[in-house]
Design a protein around this motif. Structure first.
Motif, PDB file in Angstrom:
ATOM      1  N   MET A 139      -7.922 -20.221   1.309  1.00  0.00           N
ATOM      2  CA  MET A 139      -8.904 -20.105   2.373  1.00  0.00           C
ATOM      3  C   MET A 139     -10.138 -20.983   2.168  1.00  0.00           C
ATOM      4  N   HIS A 140     -10.301 -21.555   0.957  1.00  0.00           N
ATOM      5  CA  HIS A 140     -11.491 -22.358   0.638  1.00  0.00           C
ATOM      6  C   HIS A 140     -12.771 -21.559   0.876  1.00  0.00           C
ATOM      7  N   TRP A 141     -12.743 -20.330   0.400  1.00  0.00           N
ATOM      8  CA  TRP A 141     -13.811 -19.366   0.683  1.00  0.00           C
ATOM      9  C   TRP A 141     -13.525 -18.170  -0.202  1.00  0.00           C
ATOM     10  N   TRP A 142     -14.498 -17.621  -0.851  1.00  0.00           N
ATOM     11  CA  TRP A 142     -14.164 -16.411  -1.602  1.00  0.00           C
ATOM     12  C   TRP A 142     -14.432 -15.189  -0.750  1.00  0.00           C
ATOM     13  N   SER A 143     -13.649 -14.148  -0.994  1.00  0.00           N
ATOM     14  CA  SER A 143     -13.756 -12.950  -0.176  1.00  0.00           C
ATOM     15  C   SER A 143     -13.197 -11.757  -0.935  1.00  0.00           C
ATOM     16  N   PHE A 144     -13.709 -10.571  -0.585  1.00  0.00           N
ATOM     17  CA  PHE A 144     -13.265  -9.330  -1.201  1.00  0.00           C
ATOM     18  C   PHE A 144     -13.115  -8.287  -0.096  1.00  0.00           C
ATOM     19  N   ARG A 145     -11.996  -7.587  -0.085  1.00  0.00           N
ATOM     20  CA  ARG A 145     -11.750  -6.510   0.861  1.00  0.00           C
ATOM     21  C   ARG A 145     -11.178  -5.330   0.095  1.00  0.00           C
ATOM     22  N   VAL A 146     -11.590  -4.124   0.497  1.00  0.00           N
ATOM     23  CA  VAL A 146     -11.089  -2.913  -0.125  1.00  0.00           C
ATOM     24  C   VAL A 146     -10.599  -1.977   0.964  1.00  0.00           C
ATOM     25  N   SER A 147      -9.380  -1.483   0.811  1.00  0.00           N
ATOM     26  CA  SER A 147      -8.849  -0.446   1.680  1.00  0.00           C
ATOM     27  C   SER A 147      -8.719   0.829   0.861  1.00  0.00           C
ATOM     28  N   PRO A 148      -8.428   1.963   1.478  1.00  0.00           N
ATOM     29  CA  PRO A 148      -8.235   3.178   0.687  1.00  0.00           C
ATOM     30  C   PRO A 148      -7.091   3.072  -0.318  1.00  0.00           C
ATOM     31  N   LYS A 149      -6.207   2.097  -0.149  1.00  0.00           N
ATOM     32  CA  LYS A 149      -5.028   2.011  -1.003  1.00  0.00           C
ATOM     33  C   LYS A 149      -4.927   0.720  -1.810  1.00  0.00           C
ATOM     34  N   GLY A 150      -5.939  -0.133  -1.768  1.00  0.00           N
ATOM     35  CA  GLY A 150      -5.821  -1.368  -2.536  1.00  0.00           C
ATOM     36  C   GLY A 150      -6.993  -2.299  -2.339  1.00  0.00           C
ATOM     37  N   THR A 151      -7.036  -3.335  -3.162  1.00  0.00           N
ATOM     38  CA  THR A 151      -8.107  -4.326  -3.155  1.00  0.00           C
ATOM     39  C   THR A 151      -7.500  -5.700  -2.913  1.00  0.00           C
ATOM     40  N   TYR A 152      -8.236  -6.553  -2.175  1.00  0.00           N
ATOM     41  CA  TYR A 152      -7.742  -7.873  -1.802  1.00  0.00           C
ATOM     42  C   TYR A 152      -8.806  -8.912  -2.166  1.00  0.00           C
ATOM     43  N   LEU A 153      -8.426  -9.837  -3.043  1.00  0.00           N
ATOM     44  CA  LEU A 153      -9.335 -10.868  -3.529  1.00  0.00           C
ATOM     45  C   LEU A 153      -8.876 -12.225  -3.014  1.00  0.00           C
ATOM     46  N   GLU A 177       0.803  -1.214   0.000  1.00  0.00           N
ATOM     47  CA  GLU A 177       0.000   0.000   0.000  1.00  0.00           C
ATOM     48  C   GLU A 177       0.843   1.274   0.000  1.00  0.00           C
ATOM     49  N   ASN A 178       2.105   1.178   0.374  1.00  0.00           N
ATOM     50  CA  ASN A 178       2.995   2.332   0.311  1.00  0.00           C
ATOM     51  C   ASN A 178       3.868   2.315  -0.939  1.00  0.00           C
ATOM     52  N   GLY A 179       3.659   1.310  -1.786  1.00  0.00           N
ATOM     53  CA  GLY A 179       4.373   1.257  -3.051  1.00  0.00           C
ATOM     54  C   GLY A 179       3.672   2.078  -4.112  1.00  0.00           C
ATOM     55  N   LYS A 180       4.220   2.034  -5.318  1.00  0.00           N
ATOM     56  CA  LYS A 180       3.702   2.834  -6.417  1.00  0.00           C
ATOM     57  C   LYS A 180       2.658   2.053  -7.214  1.00  0.00           C
ATOM     58  N   ASN A 181       1.460   2.630  -7.298  1.00  0.00           N
ATOM     59  CA  ASN A 181       0.404   2.123  -8.189  1.00  0.00           C
ATOM     60  C   ASN A 181       0.018   0.669  -7.899  1.00  0.00           C
ATOM     61  N   PHE A 182      -0.231   0.385  -6.627  1.00  0.00           N
ATOM     62  CA  PHE A 182      -0.735  -0.936  -6.233  1.00  0.00           C
ATOM     63  C   PHE A 182      -2.211  -1.034  -6.595  1.00  0.00           C
ATOM     64  N   LEU A 183      -2.577  -2.062  -7.373  1.00  0.00           N
ATOM     65  CA  LEU A 183      -3.970  -2.274  -7.759  1.00  0.00           C
ATOM     66  C   LEU A 183      -4.662  -3.268  -6.835  1.00  0.00           C
ATOM     67  N   PHE A 184      -4.142  -4.510  -6.783  1.00  0.00           N
ATOM     68  CA  PHE A 184      -4.799  -5.521  -5.960  1.00  0.00           C
ATOM     69  C   PHE A 184      -3.827  -6.647  -5.631  1.00  0.00           C
ATOM     70  N   HIS A 185      -4.216  -7.426  -4.630  1.00  0.00           N
ATOM     71  CA  HIS A 185      -3.550  -8.681  -4.286  1.00  0.00           C
ATOM     72  C   HIS A 185      -4.587  -9.784  -4.410  1.00  0.00           C
ATOM     73  N   ALA A 186      -4.187 -10.927  -4.978  1.00  0.00           N
ATOM     74  CA  ALA A 186      -5.081 -12.079  -5.117  1.00  0.00           C
ATOM     75  C   ALA A 186      -4.427 -13.314  -4.520  1.00  0.00           C
TER      76      ALA A 186
END
Length: 281
Positions: A218-232, A205-214
């Motif tokens: 977890m054997h479960w789908w999930s989505f999280r959004v922070s002000p600086k990135g998305t987590y799938l 999140e402190n790097g340049k132009n971070f879009l998302f992490h996938a």
């Protein structure tokens, strides 16, 4: 390294295939993986991506097998590559899961999959794709961590250019509430995310132009959004609970824009449908 041309890109994620046929898993969690169904499911998956979705790339997010022993793990890894990579019409990239390298070294896995050794970077159609090793080291046979050396590598790769960055690993970075996910034993819940995830999140999140992490695992789908990135978190391909048959063949489709917008859809093969969608904007 890539053509340098930046546009919207479509990625398909698949993970937790757990292909290990002719084993008796009836006394453990893998009783929910009907291995006899997996070749047919992968046939369907290949048809869907080749004829319907036509993604730019596929990312296999680990746990492609269940560990048995060295010889069978090598055979099963090779089988997954033949059923998947050799038949799809787009590039496939891999990260290793905790089951993949119990008996087979990481260099050997890379060779079997025709994949670079983790961690590695590819610039693909103008996007920087960062694949890191979340088993550095593995913890208690399930969890994972990232070494100081790899953290330094990740920080460098996140800051040495201005390209939009997509990051991939087997283990998720965020805690996800999974108390009703019967596929995960309670004692392993603390191991379902990276042990030093806060350090990794800070670097991303402190790097340049971070879009998302996938990730998978977890054997479960999930989505999280922070002000600086998305987590799938991608759902498991093979889990069939509670019937232990007719595995749904879950996977995820993600349309990504250079400005960071992600439109994701979770698909099932049995029955064939989109079971949910998500956007971060």
């Amino acid at each position: 390294m890539g053509d340098g041309f930046m546009r919207d890109i479509k990625i398909v994620f698949i993970s937790d295939i757990h292909f290990s046929p002719e084993q008796d898993w009836s006394q453990c969690i893998w009783k929910y993986t009907p291995n006899e169904e997996l070749p047919g499911l992968l046939d369907c998956f290949v048809d869907i991506v080749n004829l319907e979705l036509k993604p730019d790339m596929i990312v296999e997010l680990g746990d492609r097998i269940i560990d048995v022993d060295e010889a069978r793990d090598i055979d099963n890894t090779r089988s997954v590559h033949q059923m998947l990579d050799s038949r799809v019409a787009c590039p496939v990239f891999h990260v290793d899961g905790n089951h993949d390298f119990v008996h087979v070294g990481k260099q050997e896995l890379a060779k079997l999959l025709h994949n670079p050794i983790l961690p590695f970077v590819r610039v693909f159609k103008g996007y920087k794709c960062i694949f890191f090793d979340s088993l550095d080291p593995m913890l208690a046979g399930v969890g994972g961590s990232v070494s100081d050396e790899q953290l330094a590598w990740l920080e460098y790769e996140m800051n040495n250019d201005d390209l939009p960055k997509m990051v991939f690993s087997h283990h998720p970075l965020n805690h996800h509430e999974i108390h009703r996910n019967f596929l995960i034993p309670k004692e392993t819940v603390p191991l379902m995310k990276l042990s030093n995830s806060e350090e990794v999140i800070s670097i991303l999140e402190n790097g340049k132009n971070f879009l998302f992490h996938a990730a998978g695992h977890m054997h479960w789908w999930s989505f999280r959004v922070s002000p600086k990135g998305t987590y799938l978190v991608n759902p498991p391909f093979s889990a069939a609970h509670p019937e232990r048959t007719n595995a749904p063949g879950w996977f995820m489709e993600a349309d990504v824009r250079p400005d960071g917008r992600v439109d994701a859809k979770v698909h099932s093969i049995v029955p064939r449908r989109v079971v949910g969608d998500f956007t971060n904007r």
